[in-house]
Write a protein that holds these residues in place. Structure first.
Motif, PDB file in Angstrom:
ATOM      1  N   ASN A  28       0.944  -1.265   0.057  1.00  0.00           N
ATOM      2  CA  ASN A  28       0.038   0.000   0.034  1.00  0.00           C
ATOM      3  C   ASN A  28       0.741   1.212  -0.193  1.00  0.00           C
ATOM      4  OD1 ASN A  28      -2.584   1.393  -0.058  1.00  0.00           O
ATOM      5  ND2 ASN A  28      -2.471   1.554   1.996  1.00  0.00           N
ATOM      6  N   ALA A  29       1.907   1.268  -0.800  1.00  0.00           N
ATOM      7  CA  ALA A  29       2.889   2.529  -0.791  1.00  0.00           C
ATOM      8  C   ALA A  29       2.362   3.388  -1.860  1.00  0.00           C
ATOM      9  CB  ALA A  29       4.180   1.924  -1.159  1.00  0.00           C
ATOM     10  N   PHE A  30       1.590   2.725  -2.825  1.00  0.00           N
ATOM     11  CA  PHE A  30       1.387   3.879  -4.128  1.00  0.00           C
ATOM     12  C   PHE A  30      -0.311   3.965  -3.981  1.00  0.00           C
ATOM     13  CE2 PHE A  30       5.330   2.915  -5.502  1.00  0.00           C
ATOM     14  CZ  PHE A  30       5.594   3.890  -6.509  1.00  0.00           C
ATOM     15  N   VAL A  31      -0.911   5.288  -4.145  1.00  0.00           N
ATOM     16  CA  VAL A  31      -2.147   5.570  -4.218  1.00  0.00           C
ATOM     17  C   VAL A  31      -2.620   5.676  -5.832  1.00  0.00           C
ATOM     18  CG1 VAL A  31      -2.517   6.694  -2.061  1.00  0.00           C
ATOM     19  CG2 VAL A  31      -1.829   8.013  -4.007  1.00  0.00           C
ATOM     20  N   ARG A  32      -1.639   5.835  -6.745  1.00  0.00           N
ATOM     21  CA  ARG A  32      -2.141   5.867  -7.964  1.00  0.00           C
ATOM     22  C   ARG A  32      -0.823   5.583  -8.923  1.00  0.00           C
ATOM     23  NH1 ARG A  32      -3.378  10.296  -5.869  1.00  0.00           N
ATOM     24  NH2 ARG A  32      -5.710   9.752  -5.875  1.00  0.00           N
ATOM     25  N   THR A  33      -0.788   5.051 -10.024  1.00  0.00           N
ATOM     26  CA  THR A  33       0.495   4.977 -10.840  1.00  0.00           C
ATOM     27  C   THR A  33       0.017   5.115 -12.324  1.00  0.00           C
ATOM     28  OG1 THR A  33      -0.369   2.652 -11.404  1.00  0.00           O
ATOM     29  CG2 THR A  33       1.383   2.981  -9.351  1.00  0.00           C
ATOM     30  N   VAL A  34       1.088   5.442 -12.955  1.00  0.00           N
ATOM     31  CA  VAL A  34       1.041   5.945 -14.468  1.00  0.00           C
ATOM     32  C   VAL A  34       1.294   4.553 -15.202  1.00  0.00           C
ATOM     33  CG1 VAL A  34       1.892   7.587 -16.165  1.00  0.00           C
ATOM     34  CG2 VAL A  34       1.472   8.544 -13.933  1.00  0.00           C
ATOM     35  N   MET A  63      -2.232  13.437 -13.028  1.00  0.00           N
ATOM     36  CA  MET A  63      -2.639  12.532 -11.749  1.00  0.00           C
ATOM     37  C   MET A  63      -3.238  13.466 -10.949  1.00  0.00           C
ATOM     38  SD  MET A  63       0.561   9.871 -11.063  1.00  0.00           S
ATOM     39  CE  MET A  63       1.806  11.081 -11.312  1.00  0.00           C
ATOM     40  N   ALA A  64      -4.500  12.899 -10.544  1.00  0.00           N
ATOM     41  CA  ALA A  64      -4.974  13.386  -9.299  1.00  0.00           C
ATOM     42  C   ALA A  64      -4.271  13.552  -7.976  1.00  0.00           C
ATOM     43  CB  ALA A  64      -6.219  12.525  -8.970  1.00  0.00           C
ATOM     44  N   THR A  65      -4.614  14.689  -7.435  1.00  0.00           N
ATOM     45  CA  THR A  65      -3.513  14.818  -6.062  1.00  0.00           C
ATOM     46  C   THR A  65      -4.613  15.014  -4.905  1.00  0.00           C
ATOM     47  OG1 THR A  65      -1.898  16.118  -7.387  1.00  0.00           O
ATOM     48  CG2 THR A  65      -2.020  16.523  -4.870  1.00  0.00           C
ATOM     49  N   LEU A  95       6.660   7.416 -11.863  1.00  0.00           N
ATOM     50  CA  LEU A  95       5.669   6.149 -11.696  1.00  0.00           C
ATOM     51  C   LEU A  95       4.426   6.573 -11.329  1.00  0.00           C
ATOM     52  CD1 LEU A  95       8.538   3.795 -10.387  1.00  0.00           C
ATOM     53  CD2 LEU A  95       7.745   3.979 -12.781  1.00  0.00           C
ATOM     54  N   GLY A  96       4.380   7.227 -10.457  1.00  0.00           N
ATOM     55  CA  GLY A  96       2.954   7.544  -9.486  1.00  0.00           C
ATOM     56  C   GLY A  96       3.013   8.471  -8.303  1.00  0.00           C
TER      57      GLY A  96
END
Length: 112
Positions: A28-34, A63-65, A95-96
């Motif tokens: 659960n380190a990333f909330v969104r990725t590209v 990306m959403a913030t 990356l995200g």
């Protein structure tokens, strides 16, 4: 081959994206990725191809913030923060967005 070139071969963006997809469900380190690299200087610059991640409190135009806050859920800034703009100009592969405490403030839980 220089050590930095060897490291880049091991840490290219696609390899990192695959590892994120494989392990992030429990980390659960990333909330969104590209899905793919979106740099204006792909293949150029001092950071060409280097994968980087930015905190969810740093604005990115693609990306959403959300700053880990319900109040900012779905906020999509129309600009990149200066640090993101400079990273992309140097060829870095963003990356995200990584997870953070709400608004990146952290918490302090000291009890007397």
């Amino acid at each position: 081959m220089r050590a930095t070139q060897q490291a880049l071969r091991l840490l290219d963006g696609q390899t990192c994206r695959a590892r994120i997809a494989q392990h992030d469900g429990w980390v659960n380190a990333f909330v969104r990725t590209v899905g793919e690299a979106k740099t204006s200087a792909q293949g150029k610059g001092r950071l060409a191809g280097w994968p980087v991640a930015v905190k969810d409190s740093i604005c990115t135009k693609d990306m959403a913030t959300g700053c880990a806050s319900r109040m900012l859920a779905g906020f999509e800034p129309g600009y990149d923060a200066t640090v993101v703009r400079l990273l992309r100009a140097a060829g870095a592969d963003v990356l995200g967005k990584t997870n953070c405490d709400e608004f990146g403030m952290g918490c302090l839980d000291e009890r007397p």
